[in-house]
Design a protein around this motif. Sequence first.
Motif, PDB file in Angstrom:
ATOM      1  N   MET A  17       1.137  -0.941  -0.030  1.00 34.90           N
ATOM      2  CA  MET A  17      -0.280   0.212   0.066  1.00 34.90           C
ATOM      3  C   MET A  17       0.776   1.428  -0.053  1.00 34.90           C
ATOM      4  O   MET A  17       1.022   1.639  -0.441  1.00 34.90           O
ATOM      5  N   LYS A  18       1.681   1.359   0.802  1.00 34.84           N
ATOM      6  CA  LYS A  18       2.570   2.639   0.930  1.00 34.84           C
ATOM      7  C   LYS A  18       3.819   2.804  -0.349  1.00 34.84           C
ATOM      8  O   LYS A  18       3.637   4.147  -0.783  1.00 34.84           O
ATOM      9  N   LYS A  19       3.330   1.761  -1.300  1.00 32.80           N
ATOM     10  CA  LYS A  19       4.250   2.188  -2.701  1.00 32.80           C
ATOM     11  C   LYS A  19       3.349   2.796  -3.557  1.00 32.80           C
ATOM     12  O   LYS A  19       3.938   3.510  -4.586  1.00 32.80           O
ATOM     13  N   PHE A  20       1.631   2.289  -3.506  1.00 32.29           N
ATOM     14  CA  PHE A  20       1.027   2.421  -4.306  1.00 32.29           C
ATOM     15  C   PHE A  20       1.079   4.015  -4.054  1.00 32.29           C
ATOM     16  O   PHE A  20       0.349   4.344  -4.716  1.00 32.29           O
ATOM     17  N   THR A  39       2.628   6.126  -2.951  1.00 33.30           N
ATOM     18  CA  THR A  39       4.213   6.769  -3.528  1.00 33.30           C
ATOM     19  C   THR A  39       3.955   7.102  -4.939  1.00 33.30           C
ATOM     20  O   THR A  39       4.410   7.986  -5.571  1.00 33.30           O
ATOM     21  N   PHE A  40       3.770   6.068  -5.427  1.00 36.48           N
ATOM     22  CA  PHE A  40       3.585   5.929  -7.101  1.00 36.48           C
ATOM     23  C   PHE A  40       2.599   7.157  -7.291  1.00 36.48           C
ATOM     24  O   PHE A  40       2.428   7.374  -8.248  1.00 36.48           O
ATOM     25  N   PHE A  41       1.837   6.391  -6.647  1.00 39.48           N
ATOM     26  CA  PHE A  41       0.157   7.416  -7.343  1.00 39.48           C
ATOM     27  C   PHE A  41       0.334   9.001  -6.833  1.00 39.48           C
ATOM     28  O   PHE A  41      -0.238   9.675  -7.733  1.00 39.48           O
ATOM     29  N   TYR A  42       1.301   9.087  -5.305  1.00 38.25           N
ATOM     30  CA  TYR A  42       1.456  10.958  -5.881  1.00 38.25           C
ATOM     31  C   TYR A  42       1.951  11.197  -6.541  1.00 38.25           C
ATOM     32  O   TYR A  42       2.598  12.275  -6.709  1.00 38.25           O
ATOM     33  N   GLY A  43       2.880  10.480  -7.387  1.00 36.87           N
ATOM     34  CA  GLY A  43       3.906  10.894  -7.471  1.00 36.87           C
ATOM     35  C   GLY A  43       3.557  11.428  -9.451  1.00 36.87           C
ATOM     36  O   GLY A  43       3.679  11.962  -9.969  1.00 36.87           O
ATOM     37  N   ILE A  44       2.342  10.392  -9.658  1.00 32.60           N
ATOM     38  CA  ILE A  44       1.588  10.662 -10.593  1.00 32.60           C
ATOM     39  C   ILE A  44       0.519  11.517 -10.449  1.00 32.60           C
ATOM     40  O   ILE A  44       0.461  12.958 -11.762  1.00 32.60           O
ATOM     41  N   TYR A  45       0.117  12.461  -9.320  1.00 31.48           N
ATOM     42  CA  TYR A  45      -0.661  13.969  -8.467  1.00 31.48           C
ATOM     43  C   TYR A  45       0.333  14.899  -9.136  1.00 31.48           C
ATOM     44  O   TYR A  45      -0.286  15.509  -9.684  1.00 31.48           O
TER      45      TYR A  45
END
Length: 123
Positions: free
Chosen positions: A1-4, A6-12
């Motif tokens: 969940m933490k990696k997801f 982090t990845f999602f915030y990068g996209i955001y």
Amino acid sequence: MKKFKTFFYGIYILYFAFSAFIAFNYEKIVLHWDWDWISTWTGLIRLVLQMGGVGTILFITEIIVENIHLVSKRSKIKALENEVTDLKAKLYDKSNAQPSSPSIEETPKAEEKKEEQQKPSEE
């Protein structure tokens, strides 16, 4: 969940950087750059509306992911609180089950009994 997350915030962040770029340079995009897919002001408006839709989807996805994460953390916290309560109950039960140590007032009586038991064996 933490990696997801982090990845999602990068996209955001990339999405908002791209949106800010378009917001600050919209005149150059339409008038000076020769982009095929944005050839007129109406093309730019369509792009902005599409980006608004993508932003809305990203925002809703973020809210859902955050709520899932919060629910899982709250359930873990409740489980740990229940475990602590159970351990405290077991500790309390154990402390009540053990015989209490003799207090100061009972000590002389115990010593008198020991002396009486030792006298017959000495005779």
